[in-house]
Design a protein around this motif. Sequence first.
Motif, PDB file in Angstrom:
ATOM      1  N   VAL A 181     -12.300   0.036   2.525  1.00 14.42           N
ATOM      2  CA  VAL A 181     -11.815  -0.173   4.354  1.00 14.42           C
ATOM      3  C   VAL A 181     -11.678   1.352   5.155  1.00 14.42           C
ATOM      4  CG1 VAL A 181      -9.769  -1.085   5.668  1.00 14.42           C
ATOM      5  CG2 VAL A 181      -9.697  -1.233   3.415  1.00 14.42           C
ATOM      6  N   ARG A 182     -11.488   2.126   5.300  1.00 17.78           N
ATOM      7  CA  ARG A 182     -12.648   2.826   6.382  1.00 17.78           C
ATOM      8  C   ARG A 182     -13.854   2.720   6.110  1.00 17.78           C
ATOM      9  NH1 ARG A 182     -10.492   7.700   2.367  1.00 17.78           N
ATOM     10  NH2 ARG A 182      -8.518   7.203   3.431  1.00 17.78           N
ATOM     11  N   ALA A 183     -14.953   1.835   5.286  1.00 17.90           N
ATOM     12  CA  ALA A 183     -16.404   1.759   5.317  1.00 17.90           C
ATOM     13  C   ALA A 183     -16.432   0.423   6.449  1.00 17.90           C
ATOM     14  CB  ALA A 183     -17.087   1.547   4.304  1.00 17.90           C
ATOM     15  N   LEU A 184     -15.235  -0.096   6.396  1.00 12.77           N
ATOM     16  CA  LEU A 184     -15.166  -1.770   7.335  1.00 12.77           C
ATOM     17  C   LEU A 184     -15.154  -0.809   8.930  1.00 12.77           C
ATOM     18  CD1 LEU A 184     -13.527  -4.441   5.599  1.00 12.77           C
ATOM     19  CD2 LEU A 184     -15.845  -4.480   5.945  1.00 12.77           C
ATOM     20  N   ILE A 185     -13.915  -0.452   9.121  1.00 11.91           N
ATOM     21  CA  ILE A 185     -13.639  -0.119  10.253  1.00 11.91           C
ATOM     22  C   ILE A 185     -14.882   1.332  10.928  1.00 11.91           C
ATOM     23  CG2 ILE A 185     -12.011   1.992  11.422  1.00 11.91           C
ATOM     24  CD1 ILE A 185      -9.925   1.342   8.967  1.00 11.91           C
ATOM     25  N   ALA A 186     -15.550   2.004  10.027  1.00 11.39           N
ATOM     26  CA  ALA A 186     -17.071   2.601  10.592  1.00 11.39           C
ATOM     27  C   ALA A 186     -17.731   1.789  11.152  1.00 11.39           C
ATOM     28  CB  ALA A 186     -17.551   3.449   9.981  1.00 11.39           C
ATOM     29  N   LEU A 187     -17.620  -0.039  10.718  1.00  9.58           N
ATOM     30  CA  LEU A 187     -18.891  -0.741  10.972  1.00  9.58           C
ATOM     31  C   LEU A 187     -18.426  -1.093  12.416  1.00  9.58           C
ATOM     32  CD1 LEU A 187     -20.141  -2.247   7.856  1.00  9.58           C
ATOM     33  CD2 LEU A 187     -21.383  -0.837   9.716  1.00  9.58           C
ATOM     34  N   ILE A 192      -9.225  -6.862  10.498  1.00 11.73           N
ATOM     35  CA  ILE A 192      -9.353  -7.007   8.574  1.00 11.73           C
ATOM     36  C   ILE A 192      -8.452  -7.937   8.372  1.00 11.73           C
ATOM     37  CG2 ILE A 192      -9.495  -5.510   7.006  1.00 11.73           C
ATOM     38  CD1 ILE A 192     -10.593  -3.018   8.895  1.00 11.73           C
ATOM     39  N   GLY A 193      -8.007  -9.046   7.332  1.00 10.88           N
ATOM     40  CA  GLY A 193      -7.683  -9.659   6.622  1.00 10.88           C
ATOM     41  C   GLY A 193      -7.851  -8.930   5.313  1.00 10.88           C
ATOM     42  N   PHE A 194      -6.481  -9.433   4.339  1.00  6.61           N
ATOM     43  CA  PHE A 194      -6.322  -8.655   3.387  1.00  6.61           C
ATOM     44  C   PHE A 194      -5.541  -9.567   2.080  1.00  6.61           C
ATOM     45  CE2 PHE A 194      -2.978  -5.791   0.898  1.00  6.61           C
ATOM     46  CZ  PHE A 194      -4.129  -5.549  -0.335  1.00  6.61           C
ATOM     47  N   ALA A 205      -0.004  -3.655  -6.225  1.00  4.06           N
ATOM     48  CA  ALA A 205       0.964  -1.688  -5.229  1.00  4.06           C
ATOM     49  C   ALA A 205      -0.002  -1.447  -4.526  1.00  4.06           C
ATOM     50  CB  ALA A 205       2.092  -1.557  -5.819  1.00  4.06           C
ATOM     51  N   GLU A 206      -0.607  -0.178  -5.321  1.00  8.95           N
ATOM     52  CA  GLU A 206      -1.824   0.750  -5.246  1.00  8.95           C
ATOM     53  C   GLU A 206      -3.052   0.289  -4.201  1.00  8.95           C
ATOM     54  OE1 GLU A 206      -1.262   4.240  -5.988  1.00  8.95           O
ATOM     55  OE2 GLU A 206       0.428   3.314  -7.227  1.00  8.95           O
ATOM     56  N   ARG A 207      -3.432  -1.397  -4.252  1.00  8.56           N
ATOM     57  CA  ARG A 207      -4.783  -1.466  -3.396  1.00  8.56           C
ATOM     58  C   ARG A 207      -4.241  -1.918  -2.329  1.00  8.56           C
ATOM     59  NH1 ARG A 207      -7.270  -5.122  -8.307  1.00  8.56           N
ATOM     60  NH2 ARG A 207      -6.987  -2.614 -10.067  1.00  8.56           N
ATOM     61  N   GLU A 208      -3.126  -2.265  -2.035  1.00  8.08           N
ATOM     62  CA  GLU A 208      -2.648  -2.201  -1.017  1.00  8.08           C
ATOM     63  C   GLU A 208      -1.868  -1.424  -0.131  1.00  8.08           C
ATOM     64  OE1 GLU A 208       1.131  -5.180   1.092  1.00  8.08           O
ATOM     65  OE2 GLU A 208       0.718  -4.435  -0.822  1.00  8.08           O
ATOM     66  N   LYS A 209      -2.157  -0.347  -0.928  1.00 11.29           N
ATOM     67  CA  LYS A 209      -1.331   1.206  -0.120  1.00 11.29           C
ATOM     68  C   LYS A 209      -2.545   1.602   0.819  1.00 11.29           C
ATOM     69  CE  LYS A 209       2.743   2.514  -2.425  1.00 11.29           C
ATOM     70  NZ  LYS A 209       3.379   3.268  -3.996  1.00 11.29           N
ATOM     71  N   GLY A 210      -3.520   1.422  -0.424  1.00 18.17           N
ATOM     72  CA  GLY A 210      -4.644   2.312   0.229  1.00 18.17           C
ATOM     73  C   GLY A 210      -5.404   1.718   1.763  1.00 18.17           C
ATOM     74  N   ALA A 253     -13.717  -9.216   9.238  1.00 13.98           N
ATOM     75  CA  ALA A 253     -13.885  -8.721   7.696  1.00 13.98           C
ATOM     76  C   ALA A 253     -12.224  -8.980   6.671  1.00 13.98           C
ATOM     77  CB  ALA A 253     -13.398  -7.499   7.881  1.00 13.98           C
ATOM     78  N   ILE A 254     -12.072  -9.337   5.505  1.00 18.32           N
ATOM     79  CA  ILE A 254     -11.478  -9.302   4.527  1.00 18.32           C
ATOM     80  C   ILE A 254     -11.298  -8.567   2.903  1.00 18.32           C
ATOM     81  CG2 ILE A 254     -10.035 -11.472   3.142  1.00 18.32           C
ATOM     82  CD1 ILE A 254     -10.988 -13.294   5.436  1.00 18.32           C
ATOM     83  N   PHE A 255     -10.484  -8.042   3.654  1.00 18.60           N
ATOM     84  CA  PHE A 255     -10.329  -6.968   1.681  1.00 18.60           C
ATOM     85  C   PHE A 255      -9.960  -7.713   0.905  1.00 18.60           C
ATOM     86  CE2 PHE A 255      -8.884  -4.622  -1.392  1.00 18.60           C
ATOM     87  CZ  PHE A 255     -10.126  -3.583  -1.910  1.00 18.60           C
TER      88      PHE A 255
END
Length: 350
Positions: A181-187, A192-194, A205-210, A253-255
Amino acid sequence: MAAQKKGAGGKQPTINDVAALAGVSKKTVSRVINRSEFLTEKTRKAVEQAIETLGFVPNPQARALAFRRNFLIALLHDNPNAQTVLNFQQGVLDAIKDSDLALLVRPVDRGSERMLDDVRTFLEKQRPIGALLLPPISENDDLAALCEDLGVRYVRVGSAPLDDAKHCVSSNDREVVAEAVRALIALRHRRIGFVRGPQGFRSAAEREKGFMEALSEAGLDLPAAYNAPGNYRYAAGIEAGEALLSLSEPPTAIFCSNDEMAAGVMSVAHAKRIDVPGALSIIGFDDSPTATHIWPALSTVRWPIREMGVRAAKTLVPDFLPLAGKVDESDSGVLNSTFIQRQSVASPQR
């Protein structure tokens, strides 16, 4: 000298023939066959040489009787992503291919009130040497306690450490998702959707926390409309894509919490003639075959699930894997995932 292939009297060689040729007791031969640690290297080599010379093949039923276990590893799972199960299974098979072990795969129903009773019955009937527990059932402490109670070795697999190192192999989902997600922000993506994973899964849960950690670091919020439910299936990606890409101000962007759902989102984008990655960047998780079979190729997190299968088997039964060796006792059991940026990600054009 040509290898002798018959025992006394021209019959098939027995454990007694091996013992006589090696100059040891039958019990010592049995210990070598069963890879006991309490032997000198000289004794072990003498017995192994006698076995090779005679062409002796140990009786698997007799060995199983001696162990009071069958030479089986049980893989227990209730996972909606078939590719995850297959990849993990292949890793286990990689690890045990030169051993006497076989893999037994058993789906279970984590939603059933009888799950623990059903697993107990299965383990008591099959008598495996050990059990590998895939998420999400690996997160069930009662299941681990059941294995302990039955004297069945176990290893739990997860997206975060679930147990001590001798009982767990895990990945670093939270950290690597934050990196993606930081890579998306750097661009310069700010909307950004999830697409979430299934409720009750530690991986979700872990992926959402990240994801949320990366947004928080950048001072960004996740509007409720940008937070779509999912269940790791392609159809959920379709539903999420329809919801997110129909907004008056859709995300740039969507993760997605796995590749299957990312493929569903991409399908909706193509149907709506939304350019990927010009107007929409998409990231998935797994680096499954899907990631490179769709166009444009999907940026994703490579989850080392096959390597986790290898590590889990080595952790579970190191004494049955002569070519694999033992896992270092200081090893944390954590395998790192990797963010792979492909053609589905670019700076937003609007």
